[in-house]
Write a protein that holds these residues in place. Structure first.
Motif, PDB file in Angstrom:
ATOM      1  N   ASP A   1      -5.418  -6.655  11.614  1.00  0.00           N
ATOM      2  CA  ASP A   1      -4.704  -5.413  11.230  1.00  0.00           C
ATOM      3  C   ASP A   1      -3.161  -5.529  10.818  1.00  0.00           C
ATOM      4  O   ASP A   1      -2.594  -6.560  11.765  1.00  0.00           O
ATOM      5  CB  ASP A   1      -4.971  -4.242  12.045  1.00  0.00           C
ATOM      6  N   ARG A   2      -2.531  -5.424   9.729  1.00  0.00           N
ATOM      7  CA  ARG A   2      -1.318  -5.503   9.537  1.00  0.00           C
ATOM      8  C   ARG A   2      -0.611  -4.404   9.017  1.00  0.00           C
ATOM      9  O   ARG A   2      -1.370  -3.616   8.302  1.00  0.00           O
ATOM     10  CB  ARG A   2      -1.128  -6.716   8.519  1.00  0.00           C
ATOM     11  N   PRO A   3       0.511  -4.166   9.106  1.00  0.00           N
ATOM     12  CA  PRO A   3       1.123  -2.782   8.700  1.00  0.00           C
ATOM     13  C   PRO A   3       1.125  -2.827   7.168  1.00  0.00           C
ATOM     14  O   PRO A   3       1.359  -3.764   6.401  1.00  0.00           O
ATOM     15  CB  PRO A   3       2.555  -2.869   9.268  1.00  0.00           C
ATOM     16  N   ARG A   4       0.783  -1.797   6.487  1.00  0.00           N
ATOM     17  CA  ARG A   4       0.534  -1.857   5.163  1.00  0.00           C
ATOM     18  C   ARG A   4       1.995  -1.455   4.409  1.00  0.00           C
ATOM     19  O   ARG A   4       2.852  -0.658   4.965  1.00  0.00           O
ATOM     20  CB  ARG A   4      -0.480  -0.530   4.491  1.00  0.00           C
ATOM     21  N   GLN A   5       2.349  -2.155   3.405  1.00  0.00           N
ATOM     22  CA  GLN A   5       3.436  -1.954   2.659  1.00  0.00           C
ATOM     23  C   GLN A   5       3.216  -1.522   1.237  1.00  0.00           C
ATOM     24  O   GLN A   5       2.244  -2.288   0.765  1.00  0.00           O
ATOM     25  CB  GLN A   5       4.078  -3.265   2.835  1.00  0.00           C
ATOM     26  N   PRO A   6       3.790  -0.737   0.782  1.00  0.00           N
ATOM     27  CA  PRO A   6       3.635  -0.250  -0.488  1.00  0.00           C
ATOM     28  C   PRO A   6       3.854  -1.466  -1.675  1.00  0.00           C
ATOM     29  O   PRO A   6       4.994  -2.121  -1.477  1.00  0.00           O
ATOM     30  CB  PRO A   6       4.363   0.959  -0.737  1.00  0.00           C
ATOM     31  N   LEU A   7       3.041  -1.412  -2.769  1.00  0.00           N
ATOM     32  CA  LEU A   7       3.437  -2.581  -3.783  1.00  0.00           C
ATOM     33  C   LEU A   7       4.368  -1.887  -4.781  1.00  0.00           C
ATOM     34  O   LEU A   7       4.185  -0.695  -5.045  1.00  0.00           O
ATOM     35  CB  LEU A   7       2.228  -2.573  -4.577  1.00  0.00           C
TER      36      LEU A   7
ATOM     37  N   CYS B   1       4.148 -12.182  -2.308  1.00  0.00           N
ATOM     38  CA  CYS B   1       3.066 -11.426  -2.208  1.00  0.00           C
ATOM     39  C   CYS B   1       1.661 -12.148  -2.130  1.00  0.00           C
ATOM     40  O   CYS B   1       1.577 -12.984  -3.171  1.00  0.00           O
ATOM     41  CB  CYS B   1       2.881 -10.365  -3.538  1.00  0.00           C
TER      42      CYS B   1
ATOM     43  N   ASP C   1      -2.714 -13.020  -0.504  1.00  0.00           N
ATOM     44  CA  ASP C   1      -3.743 -12.195  -0.044  1.00  0.00           C
ATOM     45  C   ASP C   1      -4.046 -12.886   1.477  1.00  0.00           C
ATOM     46  O   ASP C   1      -3.249 -13.681   2.157  1.00  0.00           O
ATOM     47  CB  ASP C   1      -4.847 -12.555  -0.731  1.00  0.00           C
ATOM     48  N   HIS C   2      -5.143 -12.593   2.062  1.00  0.00           N
ATOM     49  CA  HIS C   2      -5.643 -13.182   3.358  1.00  0.00           C
ATOM     50  C   HIS C   2      -6.457 -14.646   3.354  1.00  0.00           C
ATOM     51  O   HIS C   2      -7.409 -14.616   4.261  1.00  0.00           O
ATOM     52  CB  HIS C   2      -6.378 -12.251   4.105  1.00  0.00           C
TER      53      HIS C   2
END
Length: 104
Positions: free
Chosen positions: A11-17, A86, A88-89
């Protein structure tokens, strides 16, 4: 048959694109995979400037976290440091050595 389970991502904090308004503000990194006619697999690392959608670099071959750092250092020498990256994982991008590089 055994059920397939999804790979768990930390889990990572979500950031808006957000959409970049200028050049060299945000770079996107992504891997692509394809297969040659004889069955061999190859991967490409694509680095794209979000401001004008220009491909800054396409690296082909076996790609590790250390090679990813080397490519990023070369791009920073040429274009300067972006404000954000930006990605991905992917395993190369979540490796401890790359995370430490990004923090520096």
């Amino acid at each position: 048959m055994k059920r397939r389970t999804r790979k768990r991502v930390p889990d990572r904090p979500r950031q808006p694109l957000d959409h970049s308004q200028g050049l060299n503000l945000t770079w996107s990194l992504d891997f692509m995979r394809d297969t040659l006619y004889d069955g061999r697999i190859f991967r490409t690392l694509n680095v794209i400037d979000e401001g004008n959608r220009e491909a800054l670099r396409i690296e082909v071959g076996t790609l590790s976290a250390i090679r990813l750092q080397r490519v990023m250092n070369e791009l920073i020498e040429v274009y300067g440091k972006p404000q954000a990256i930006c990605l991905d994982h992917g395993t190369e991008m979540t490796a401890q050595s790359f995370v430490e590089w990004a923090e520096r």
